[in-house]
Motif scaffolding. Structure first.
Motif, short mmCIF file in Angstrom:
data_model
loop_
_atom_site.label_atom_id
_atom_site.label_comp_id
_atom_site.label_asym_id
_atom_site.label_seq_id
_atom_site.Cartn_x
_atom_site.Cartn_y
_atom_site.Cartn_z
N HIS A 30 -24.43 -3.09 -12.71
CA HIS A 30 -23.57 -2.93 -14.00
C HIS A 30 -22.58 -3.77 -14.00
O HIS A 30 -21.50 -3.51 -13.73
N ASP A 39 -24.63 5.44 -14.53
CA ASP A 39 -25.23 6.29 -15.73
C ASP A 39 -25.51 7.80 -15.32
O ASP A 39 -25.12 8.59 -16.11
N GLU A 160 -19.24 1.60 -22.01
CA GLU A 160 -19.48 2.11 -20.71
C GLU A 160 -18.44 2.20 -19.67
O GLU A 160 -18.23 3.10 -19.11
ZN LIG Z 1 -25.55 1.97 -17.62
#
Ligand SMILES: [Zn+2]
Length: 262
Positions: A30, A39, A160
């Motif tokens: 990431h 996640d 995110e």
């Molecule tokens: Zn992700």
């Protein structure tokens, strides 16, 4: 409400709520600054926050999933398609065997979306005694739309990273965020067709947009909206009586048509 932290007899009580959440994530790069399991870490935390408002069982997050598109980068663990589909069905069967008739597959990894749709198809003619519900990754897109400043988002991005900064500040290495905006690097156009290398061609470093625009404040608002919508969804699922009835009805008809052709 955390399956792994309560006693077996307490779980029997929780099963009266009917609903269980399976948080689903991934292990993959990431960007330079977020942990590989972000996640699943985020979906798990969001599920637990929602469970405080509306009682549900929450399984430990599933990190071993589908991330073939990240296999060019260190850290990806991608399980083969058939194996993962079979495992997910097995897992849901086991959750149902413990008395839960409604299972929310709370996915936080885009690479799993297509697979979860296949899972819904895979079980639909089997007359299962439970219903699966698959919400989108972001439950309050309009809240995110108002808060975000960058045009491109999708992975280790402003959105995110804001979620991560609010929920797991200790895991974010913000000093490693690139000093430039990462736009798509795809150098071909075969639209409207898609290909197997679109993601790699667009974002070869698994980083999208500009995480410098991320903040704890944005993350707090995004997470609160996400939790609120998940609570609403849990309540809706609890009220729902139709999906499971249709699942059983369809399963019986599919079985009947099978025996006709035998
Ligand atoms: Zn992700």
């Amino acid at each position: 409400m955390q399956w792994e932290k309560i006693t077996a007899n307490d779980l029997v009580q929780v099963a009266k709520e009917e609903v269980c959440i399976i948080p689903i994530g991934s292990l993959e790069k990431h960007g330079e600054h977020l942990p590989m399991g972000i996640d699943g870490l985020v979906t798990h935390k969001v599920a637990l926050l929602a469970a405080k408002e509306e009682p549900v069982a929450v399984l430990p997050p599933l990190f071993y999933t589908y991330t073939k598109e990240m296999k060019n980068l260190p850290g990806a663990i991608s399980i083969e398609t058939g194996l993962l589909l079979g495992f997910l069905e097995n897992l849901c069967d086991e959750v149902a065997r413990n008395g839960f008739r409604k299972i929310i597959l709370l996915n936080g990894h885009g690479g799993n979306n297509a697979l979860l749709k296949v899972l819904l198809q895979q079980v639909c003619d089997k007359g299962k005694n439970y219903a699966l519900y698959v919400p989108p990754i972001y439950l309050a897109p309009e809240v995110i739309g108002k808060l975000k400043e960058t045009s491109e988002t999708g992975h280790a991005c402003e959105v995110e990273t804001s979620f991560a900064l609010y929920l797991y500040p200790e895991l974010c290495k913000m000093d490693r965020v690139p000093e430039e905006f990462y736009t798509s690097r795809k150098d071909y156009d075969v639209s409207p067709a898609v290909t197997s290398v679109d993601w790699y061609a667009s974002y070869p470093d698994a980083y999208v947009g500009d995480a410098r625009k991320a903040s704890v404040e944005k993350g707090k608002k995004m997470v609160e909206a996400q939790v609120e919508r998940l609570v609403e969804l849990i309540r809706k699922v609890k009220r729902d009586k139709r999906v499971l009835a249709k699942v059983k009805e369809f399963g019986e008809k599919a079985k009947a048509s099978q025996s006709l052709s035998d």
